[in-house]
Write a protein that holds these residues in place. Structure first.
Motif, PDB file in Angstrom:
ATOM      1  N   ARG A  74       0.618  -1.362  -0.219  1.00  9.09           N
ATOM      2  CA  ARG A  74       0.353   0.410   0.218  1.00  9.09           C
ATOM      3  C   ARG A  74       0.462   1.595   0.156  1.00  9.09           C
ATOM      4  NH1 ARG A  74      -5.308  -1.001   1.628  1.00  9.09           N
ATOM      5  NH2 ARG A  74      -4.931  -3.129   1.683  1.00  9.09           N
ATOM      6  N   ARG A  75       2.168   1.207   0.423  1.00  6.73           N
ATOM      7  CA  ARG A  75       2.386   2.699   0.470  1.00  6.73           C
ATOM      8  C   ARG A  75       4.455   2.657   0.290  1.00  6.73           C
ATOM      9  NH1 ARG A  75       2.367   2.823   7.021  1.00  6.73           N
ATOM     10  NH2 ARG A  75      -0.039   2.291   6.020  1.00  6.73           N
ATOM     11  N   ALA A  76       4.698   3.451  -0.571  1.00  9.94           N
ATOM     12  CA  ALA A  76       5.780   3.009  -0.710  1.00  9.94           C
ATOM     13  C   ALA A  76       7.401   2.816   1.046  1.00  9.94           C
ATOM     14  CB  ALA A  76       6.970   4.860  -1.122  1.00  9.94           C
ATOM     15  N   PRO A  77       7.896   2.244   0.308  1.00  7.98           N
ATOM     16  CA  PRO A  77       8.910   0.863   1.463  1.00  7.98           C
ATOM     17  C   PRO A  77       9.821   1.941   1.720  1.00  7.98           C
ATOM     18  CG  PRO A  77       9.156   0.194  -0.331  1.00  7.98           C
ATOM     19  CD  PRO A  77       8.189   0.900  -0.532  1.00  7.98           C
ATOM     20  N   SER A  78      10.510   1.517   3.168  1.00 12.16           N
ATOM     21  CA  SER A  78      12.011   2.181   3.361  1.00 12.16           C
ATOM     22  C   SER A  78      12.943   0.910   3.515  1.00 12.16           C
ATOM     23  CB  SER A  78      11.747   2.770   4.702  1.00 12.16           C
ATOM     24  OG  SER A  78      12.299   2.103   5.507  1.00 12.16           O
ATOM     25  N   PHE A  79      14.400   0.502   2.845  1.00 11.83           N
ATOM     26  CA  PHE A  79      14.881  -0.165   3.056  1.00 11.83           C
ATOM     27  C   PHE A  79      15.576  -0.205   3.632  1.00 11.83           C
ATOM     28  CE2 PHE A  79      18.766  -2.720   0.936  1.00 11.83           C
ATOM     29  CZ  PHE A  79      17.240  -4.078   0.699  1.00 11.83           C
ATOM     30  N   ARG A  80      16.544  -0.954   4.618  1.00 11.14           N
ATOM     31  CA  ARG A  80      17.463  -1.338   5.803  1.00 11.14           C
ATOM     32  C   ARG A  80      19.203  -1.888   5.233  1.00 11.14           C
ATOM     33  NH1 ARG A  80      16.730  -1.155  11.932  1.00 11.14           N
ATOM     34  NH2 ARG A  80      16.824  -3.251  11.919  1.00 11.14           N
ATOM     35  N   LEU A  81      19.255  -1.402   5.616  1.00  6.40           N
ATOM     36  CA  LEU A  81      20.074  -2.621   4.393  1.00  6.40           C
ATOM     37  C   LEU A  81      21.257  -3.977   5.890  1.00  6.40           C
ATOM     38  CD1 LEU A  81      22.914   0.248   3.082  1.00  6.40           C
ATOM     39  CD2 LEU A  81      21.584  -1.677   2.025  1.00  6.40           C
ATOM     40  N   SER A  82      21.287  -3.213   7.012  1.00  2.00           N
ATOM     41  CA  SER A  82      21.551  -4.531   7.944  1.00  2.00           C
ATOM     42  C   SER A  82      20.467  -5.201   7.607  1.00  2.00           C
ATOM     43  CB  SER A  82      21.778  -3.625   9.072  1.00  2.00           C
ATOM     44  OG  SER A  82      20.903  -2.511   9.694  1.00  2.00           O
ATOM     45  N   ASP A  83      18.980  -5.327   7.317  1.00  2.00           N
ATOM     46  CA  ASP A  83      18.009  -6.540   7.600  1.00  2.00           C
ATOM     47  C   ASP A  83      18.561  -7.463   6.736  1.00  2.00           C
ATOM     48  OD1 ASP A  83      16.825  -4.885   9.322  1.00  2.00           O
ATOM     49  OD2 ASP A  83      15.009  -4.156   8.394  1.00  2.00           O
ATOM     50  N   HIS A  84      18.808  -7.217   5.716  1.00  2.00           N
ATOM     51  CA  HIS A  84      19.237  -8.093   4.874  1.00  2.00           C
ATOM     52  C   HIS A  84      20.893  -9.269   4.133  1.00  2.00           C
ATOM     53  CE1 HIS A  84      15.270  -7.467   3.070  1.00  2.00           C
ATOM     54  NE2 HIS A  84      16.269  -6.170   3.839  1.00  2.00           N
ATOM     55  N   GLY A  85      21.523  -8.660   5.329  1.00  2.00           N
ATOM     56  CA  GLY A  85      23.015  -9.716   5.532  1.00  2.00           C
ATOM     57  C   GLY A  85      23.885  -8.384   5.829  1.00  2.00           C
ATOM     58  N   ALA A  86      25.456  -9.068   5.871  1.00  2.00           N
ATOM     59  CA  ALA A  86      26.219  -7.748   5.939  1.00  2.00           C
ATOM     60  C   ALA A  86      26.611  -6.619   5.177  1.00  2.00           C
ATOM     61  CB  ALA A  86      27.330  -8.340   5.982  1.00  2.00           C
ATOM     62  N   VAL A  87      26.778  -5.503   5.221  1.00  2.00           N
ATOM     63  CA  VAL A  87      26.556  -4.464   4.492  1.00  2.00           C
ATOM     64  C   VAL A  87      27.978  -4.028   4.893  1.00  2.00           C
ATOM     65  CG1 VAL A  87      25.858  -2.315   4.189  1.00  2.00           C
ATOM     66  CG2 VAL A  87      24.931  -3.372   5.487  1.00  2.00           C
ATOM     67  N   ASP A  88      28.735  -4.430   3.424  1.00  2.00           N
ATOM     68  CA  ASP A  88      30.171  -4.340   2.993  1.00  2.00           C
ATOM     69  C   ASP A  88      30.726  -2.959   2.847  1.00  2.00           C
ATOM     70  OD1 ASP A  88      31.037  -6.796   4.153  1.00  2.00           O
ATOM     71  OD2 ASP A  88      30.820  -7.870   2.015  1.00  2.00           O
ATOM     72  N   ASP A  89      31.573  -2.401   2.142  1.00  2.00           N
ATOM     73  CA  ASP A  89      31.892  -1.381   1.817  1.00  2.00           C
ATOM     74  C   ASP A  89      31.609  -1.384   0.560  1.00  2.00           C
ATOM     75  OD1 ASP A  89      31.800   0.142   4.197  1.00  2.00           O
ATOM     76  OD2 ASP A  89      33.989   0.482   3.775  1.00  2.00           O
ATOM     77  N   GLY A  90      31.231  -0.784  -0.374  1.00  2.00           N
ATOM     78  CA  GLY A  90      31.135  -0.813  -1.943  1.00  2.00           C
ATOM     79  C   GLY A  90      30.102   0.056  -2.420  1.00  2.00           C
ATOM     80  N   VAL A  91      29.965  -0.416  -4.694  1.00  2.00           N
ATOM     81  CA  VAL A  91      28.764   0.144  -4.845  1.00  2.00           C
ATOM     82  C   VAL A  91      27.607  -0.691  -4.832  1.00  2.00           C
ATOM     83  CG1 VAL A  91      28.153   0.708  -7.109  1.00  2.00           C
ATOM     84  CG2 VAL A  91      30.732   1.473  -6.658  1.00  2.00           C
ATOM     85  N   TYR A  92      26.798   0.121  -4.602  1.00  2.00           N
ATOM     86  CA  TYR A  92      25.103  -1.360  -4.782  1.00  2.00           C
ATOM     87  C   TYR A  92      23.987  -0.942  -5.565  1.00  2.00           C
ATOM     88  CZ  TYR A  92      26.501  -2.745  -0.235  1.00  2.00           C
ATOM     89  OH  TYR A  92      27.033  -3.638   1.462  1.00  2.00           O
ATOM     90  N   ARG A  93      23.630  -1.272  -5.957  1.00  2.00           N
ATOM     91  CA  ARG A  93      22.340  -0.942  -6.917  1.00  2.00           C
ATOM     92  C   ARG A  93      21.053  -1.177  -6.215  1.00  2.00           C
ATOM     93  NH1 ARG A  93      22.814   0.980 -11.109  1.00  2.00           N
ATOM     94  NH2 ARG A  93      20.677   0.089 -12.241  1.00  2.00           N
ATOM     95  N   TYR A  94      20.058  -0.237  -6.691  1.00  2.00           N
ATOM     96  CA  TYR A  94      18.173  -0.369  -6.351  1.00  2.00           C
ATOM     97  C   TYR A  94      17.428  -0.369  -7.613  1.00  2.00           C
ATOM     98  CZ  TYR A  94      17.603   4.538  -6.509  1.00  2.00           C
ATOM     99  OH  TYR A  94      17.556   5.923  -6.904  1.00  2.00           O
ATOM    100  N   GLU A  95      16.571  -1.392  -7.368  1.00  2.00           N
ATOM    101  CA  GLU A  95      15.833  -1.478  -8.359  1.00  2.00           C
ATOM    102  C   GLU A  95      14.275  -1.301  -7.868  1.00  2.00           C
ATOM    103  OE1 GLU A  95      15.862  -3.864 -11.918  1.00  2.00           O
ATOM    104  OE2 GLU A  95      13.606  -3.971 -12.257  1.00  2.00           O
ATOM    105  N   VAL A  96      13.427  -0.534  -7.573  1.00  2.00           N
ATOM    106  CA  VAL A  96      12.346   0.137  -7.220  1.00  2.00           C
ATOM    107  C   VAL A  96      11.141  -0.156  -8.337  1.00  2.00           C
ATOM    108  CG1 VAL A  96      11.979   1.983  -6.902  1.00  2.00           C
ATOM    109  CG2 VAL A  96      10.822   0.869  -5.472  1.00  2.00           C
ATOM    110  N   THR A  97      10.256  -0.901  -8.159  1.00  2.00           N
ATOM    111  CA  THR A  97       8.462  -1.157  -9.317  1.00  2.00           C
ATOM    112  C   THR A  97       7.632  -0.716  -8.713  1.00  2.00           C
ATOM    113  OG1 THR A  97       8.827  -3.258  -9.130  1.00  2.00           O
ATOM    114  CG2 THR A  97      10.154  -2.780 -10.656  1.00  2.00           C
ATOM    115  N   ALA A  98       6.822  -0.030  -9.263  1.00  2.00           N
ATOM    116  CA  ALA A  98       5.479  -0.357  -8.627  1.00  2.00           C
ATOM    117  C   ALA A  98       3.945  -0.483  -9.287  1.00  2.00           C
ATOM    118  CB  ALA A  98       4.854   1.220  -7.453  1.00  2.00           C
ATOM    119  N   ALA A  99       3.245   0.148  -8.859  1.00  2.00           N
ATOM    120  CA  ALA A  99       1.816  -0.614  -9.938  1.00  2.00           C
ATOM    121  C   ALA A  99       0.976   0.556  -9.893  1.00  2.00           C
ATOM    122  CB  ALA A  99       0.466  -1.429 -10.027  1.00  2.00           C
ATOM    123  N   THR A 100       0.698   1.242 -11.330  1.00  2.00           N
ATOM    124  CA  THR A 100      -0.238   2.349 -11.354  1.00  2.00           C
ATOM    125  C   THR A 100      -1.169   2.101 -10.838  1.00  2.00           C
ATOM    126  OG1 THR A 100      -0.223   2.633 -13.433  1.00  2.00           O
ATOM    127  CG2 THR A 100       1.082   3.564 -12.094  1.00  2.00           C
TER     128      THR A 100
END
Length: 151
Positions: A74-100
């Protein structure tokens, strides 16, 4: 008469050989003002979209096989990196999709049935997507230009 039957047979064979599933592409008529934005802060990504958007899906990938996914109906989420594993230094990519809230105008009951569901069970929606990248330095998120100026 034989030629006519032969032509009819050939047309029928070609028609049967073609795939029956029809993909529904995203329409180009989504208003250009419709978008999903991201705000980077600390160790979180905050997404914002139009109030009519729903079924958000976020996927973040990073170094050493990091993959994280969240879904919000129902609403736009937030994403906390540490909830999904170890957070190493480096470049990360994100993709977000939604239905209109916009409905695909060129869909037919036949094309909606191509995924195995009843044609009346769904109404195809126009989707929207956004992607980008950021850098993590010492556990903190930086936009690419900020990370380059810090190093």
């Amino acid at each position: 008469m034989r030629v006519r039957n032969l032509i009819t047979l050939m047309v029928a064979a070609i028609w049967l050989a073609l795939p029956s599933g029809v993909a529904i592409p995203q329409a180009d008529d989504v208003p250009s003002s419709a978008s999903i934005s991201v705000r980077l802060a600390g160790t979180r990504l905050y997404f914002e979209g139009e109030p009519s958007f729903f079924n958000y899906s976020v996927r973040v990938t990073g170094p050493n096989g990091y993959v994280g996914e969240v879904f919000s109906a129902r609403r736009a989420p937030s994403f906390r990196l540490s909830d999904h594993g170890a957070v190493d230094d480096g470049v990360y990519r994100y993709e977000v999709t939604a239905a209109t809230g916009d409905v695909v105008q060129h869909s037919s009951p036949h094309s909606r049935r191509a995924n195995g569901r009843e044609a009346s069970a769904q109404v195809p929606r126009i989707g929207i997507a956004s992607d980008g990248s950021f850098r993590v330095v010492n556990g903190q998120i930086f936009a690419s230009s900020e990370a380059e100026s810090e190093t």
